[in-house]
Design a protein around this motif. Structure first.
Motif, mmCIF file in Angstrom:
data_model
loop_
_atom_site.group_PDB
_atom_site.id
_atom_site.type_symbol
_atom_site.label_atom_id
_atom_site.label_comp_id
_atom_site.label_asym_id
_atom_site.label_seq_id
_atom_site.Cartn_x
_atom_site.Cartn_y
_atom_site.Cartn_z
ATOM 1 N N ARG A 147 0.827 -1.208 0.000
ATOM 2 C CA ARG A 147 0.000 0.000 0.000
ATOM 3 C C ARG A 147 0.863 1.260 0.000
ATOM 4 O O ARG A 147 1.935 1.314 0.602
ATOM 5 C CB ARG A 147 -0.908 0.006 1.230
ATOM 6 N N SER A 156 -3.515 -0.492 -9.299
ATOM 7 C CA SER A 156 -4.866 -1.059 -9.477
ATOM 8 C C SER A 156 -5.895 -0.002 -9.853
ATOM 9 O O SER A 156 -7.089 -0.279 -9.858
ATOM 10 C CB SER A 156 -5.334 -1.849 -8.243
ATOM 11 N N ASP A 161 -19.633 5.426 -3.450
ATOM 12 C CA ASP A 161 -18.542 5.497 -2.473
ATOM 13 C C ASP A 161 -18.659 6.785 -1.638
ATOM 14 O O ASP A 161 -18.086 7.797 -2.013
ATOM 15 C CB ASP A 161 -17.221 5.456 -3.236
ATOM 16 N N ASP A 213 -11.703 -12.953 -3.221
ATOM 17 C CA ASP A 213 -11.465 -11.554 -3.577
ATOM 18 C C ASP A 213 -11.249 -11.464 -5.090
ATOM 19 O O ASP A 213 -10.334 -12.087 -5.627
ATOM 20 C CB ASP A 213 -10.216 -11.062 -2.833
ATOM 21 N N ALA A 241 -5.196 -5.838 -5.585
ATOM 22 C CA ALA A 241 -5.499 -4.456 -5.210
ATOM 23 C C ALA A 241 -5.352 -4.209 -3.714
ATOM 24 O O ALA A 241 -5.373 -3.061 -3.270
ATOM 25 C CB ALA A 241 -6.923 -4.094 -5.649
ATOM 26 N N SER A 296 -7.392 -4.887 -1.143
ATOM 27 C CA SER A 296 -8.582 -4.224 -0.617
ATOM 28 C C SER A 296 -8.689 -4.350 0.898
ATOM 29 O O SER A 296 -9.285 -3.478 1.545
ATOM 30 C CB SER A 296 -9.838 -4.799 -1.282
ATOM 31 N N TYR A 297 -8.123 -5.414 1.488
ATOM 32 C CA TYR A 297 -8.251 -5.554 2.938
ATOM 33 C C TYR A 297 -7.591 -4.397 3.677
ATOM 34 O O TYR A 297 -8.009 -4.031 4.777
ATOM 35 C CB TYR A 297 -7.668 -6.875 3.429
ATOM 36 N N ARG A 299 -7.365 -1.282 2.512
ATOM 37 C CA ARG A 299 -7.788 -0.018 1.907
ATOM 38 C C ARG A 299 -9.122 0.491 2.431
ATOM 39 O O ARG A 299 -9.609 1.504 1.948
ATOM 40 C CB ARG A 299 -7.889 -0.192 0.376
ATOM 41 N N SER A 300 -9.725 -0.201 3.378
ATOM 42 C CA SER A 300 -11.010 0.240 3.894
ATOM 43 C C SER A 300 -10.997 0.187 5.413
ATOM 44 O O SER A 300 -10.076 -0.353 6.029
ATOM 45 C CB SER A 300 -12.136 -0.612 3.315
ATOM 46 N N ASP A 308 -18.764 -7.238 1.006
ATOM 47 C CA ASP A 308 -18.700 -6.660 -0.339
ATOM 48 C C ASP A 308 -19.583 -7.443 -1.292
ATOM 49 O O ASP A 308 -19.715 -8.665 -1.172
ATOM 50 C CB ASP A 308 -17.261 -6.682 -0.870
ATOM 51 N N ASN A 330 -14.899 1.356 -12.192
ATOM 52 C CA ASN A 330 -13.547 1.622 -11.731
ATOM 53 C C ASN A 330 -12.784 2.517 -12.698
ATOM 54 O O ASN A 330 -11.996 3.381 -12.291
ATOM 55 C CB ASN A 330 -12.790 0.307 -11.528
#
Length: 540
Positions: A178, A204, A332, A433, A438, A440-441, A443-444, A460, A481
């Motif tokens: 990240r 990504s 979002d 996933d 990307a 994602s875990y 990133r949120s 999700d 995206n």
């Protein structure tokens, strides 16, 4: 097996309040929160204040009790707004000073000072540090053998490619990949600036997302007295990166990336300097999480809780695209907020409350790096060791119902048998996933809970759409995206189908109700990176 059969039997008759979850009520919240009046729900802006006030009012209307500061629904979060200026400069300079290659703001580079001053500058030798990762558990150190103190590090986001789950978790991106980690690690090594070379595969997302996210005010946690950080944290385009690659003596940027991916990589002192200035407007920001709770029925367990979370912020007003300057953030994350409010309403209506209490958190400043949820995690209204589970709802597509659901990270927790039973009850396949690369875990907002040990994951939407041809969901997501993510085009439409969001609300409620009634507190599975934090919080 007995446990799973018990859970399925228990879920066979859902409370009427769960089956009455309404897509139309979710729609009403989404429509209001993403409307022009709220001006993109910017943090520290009028629209963001309206959004948080609206959410607090909705909590009050259903009878949820305030759990913020001083008996209010608001948990104060103090930040600094650091707004980069169009006069920002970045140039590549030959070591002899005879050749200067300037890069153009927004078109070729973006970034912001992390020094929290209005006149940050830098002029220093450049060092290519690959992916900028120090991971002893994987025997990987991109900074080995090089001193970058007072220098500018140049790097790629993402991490070395892997199909081995024992090496950087295989194809799934870890926190090492990240951009937040990259800048943190560069600062730890004493760099004066850090510049990420953007490519769509490694990030990504495309340059338009970087430009819209980094060309505006950045919200930052105030530095402690005497603390230091990067004079400049930024990105350059692939085309600008190609110029750096040529200066480094490689033929192409792809060759430079192959070097970074190699197990034999070592940092390279580049034959150039990077010079820049990062003027910024600095302002104090007082923003707020919105926090409410509904008390549980268990005499002992009601002091513990499950948490539902969604972030209310988006990007506010920015550069116009096709004449629209409002970054509405309908998907979002007005969708997640609408679902959070509808779950809270349904939970409040349960005639018999689960044994543990429920906390409902609408977090601020997610887009700036999960700052609101991180503050909540570090300053929870009840101890982290008494929070059984946190479920996050972030950015749902209006496609209708699916045959699958994505629950990235749930398998890492002891909650997973409950998750499997709930999926069976709803005839949902737990899909992997769809974009592990990307990361994602990380990133949120669920990551903010995980890092303090609380079992947490996002619910999700899947991509296998009912009544649609195979692959339709993947195509629709790619279109979002590529063209609407972090753009003004992420706006509400009356044609949206909220039936999928309805189903995911019920699904999340079923998981949370079972966790709220389970005697033992959930934790992370053996060997997980977040297990030590859970144990530190007092959960064995």
């Amino acid at each position: 097996m007995r446990r799973v059969l018990f859970l399925v039997a228990m879920a066979a008759s859902l409370p009427a309040q769960m089956t009455e979850v309404s897509g139309n009520r979710i729609r009403a919240h989404v429509k209001f929160l993403s409307g022009d009046l709220l001006e993109g729900r910017g943090v520290g802006a009028r629209g963001g204040e309206i959004a948080s006030e609206y959410i607090a009012t909705q909590f009050a209307l259903i009878g949820a009790k305030p759990l913020g500061d001083n008996g209010t629904y608001f948990q104060k979060v103090s930040l600094l707004g650091v707004e980069p200026q169009p006069s920002s400069q970045l140039s590549m300079v030959s070591n002899d000073g005879k050749t200067t290659e300037p890069f153009q703001w927004l078109d070729e580079f973006v970034g912001v000072t992390l020094e929290q001053r209005s006149d940050a500058t830098f002029d220093a030798p450049a060092v290519f540090v690959g992916h900028g990762i120090v991971a002893p558990e994987f025997q990987w150190d991109d900074y080995k053998g090089v001193d970058v103190r007072g220098k500018v590090v140049v790097l790629f986001t993402n991490e070395p490619p892997s199909d081995d789950p024992r090496f950087f978790a295989g194809p799934a991106l870890t926190y090492y990949g990240r951009w937040t980690y990259k800048f943190e690690e560069a600062a730890r090594h004493g760099a004066i600036a850090a510049i990420i070379i953007h490519t769509t595969p490694t990030a990504s997302y495309g340059w338009d997302v970087v430009r819209s996210s980094w060309g505006r005010e950045d919200q930052q946690v105030r530095l402690a007295p005497g603390a230091k950080d990067l004079a400049f944290a930024g990105w350059v385009t692939r085309e600008a990166g190609e110029k750096i690659a040529v200066a480094a003596g490689t033929n192409t940027l792809d060759e430079l990336l192959r070097m970074a991916d190699s197990g034999t990589f070592h940092a390279i002192n580049l034959p150039l300097r990077l010079r820049g200035s990062a003027p910024a407007k600095i302002r104090e920001i007082e923003t707020r999480n919105v926090v409410a709770w509904i008390e549980g029925s268990g005499p002992q367990l009601k002091s513990e809780a499950v948490v539902f979370n969604a972030h209310w912020d988006h990007l506010g007003v920015g550069d116009p695209v096709d004449g629209d300057a409002i970054y509405h953030g309908a998907v979002d994350n007005a969708t997640g907020c609408g679902m959070l409010l509808e779950i809270a309403r349904a939970w409040a209506a349960l005639p018999e409350k689960p044994r543990r209490s429920a906390i409902f958190l609408a977090a601020t400043s997610e887009e700036a790096g999960l700052l609101g949820s991180r503050y909540f995690g570090e300053h929870p209204p009840i101890p982290a060791g008494k929070i059984a589970l946190a479920l996050n709802f972030d950015a749902f597509q209006p496609w209708g119902r699916t045959r699958d659901v994505v629950l990235n990270g749930s398998e890492r927790t002891t909650v997973y048998p409950i998750v499997e039973a709930a999926a069976q009850r709803f005839n949902l396949t737990i899909a992997p996933d769809p974009r592990p690369e990307a990361g994602s875990y990380y990133r949120s907002d669920h990551f903010s809970f995980a890092r303090v040990g609380i079992p947490s994951f996002s619910i999700d939407e899947g991509h296998d759409l009912l009544g649609k041809l195979p692959g339709t969901g993947d195509k629709l997501f790619a279109e979002f995206n590529d063209h609407r993510y972090h753009q003004p085009a992420d706006k509400y439409d009356e044609d949206w189908d909220f039936s999928g969001m309805e189903e995911y609300c019920r699904f999340g409620m079923l998981i949370a109700i079972d966790v709220a009634n389970t005697p033992e507190l959930p934790t992370w599975r053996a060997g997980d990176e977040f297990l030590p934090a859970r144990q530190k919080s007092g959960v064995k």
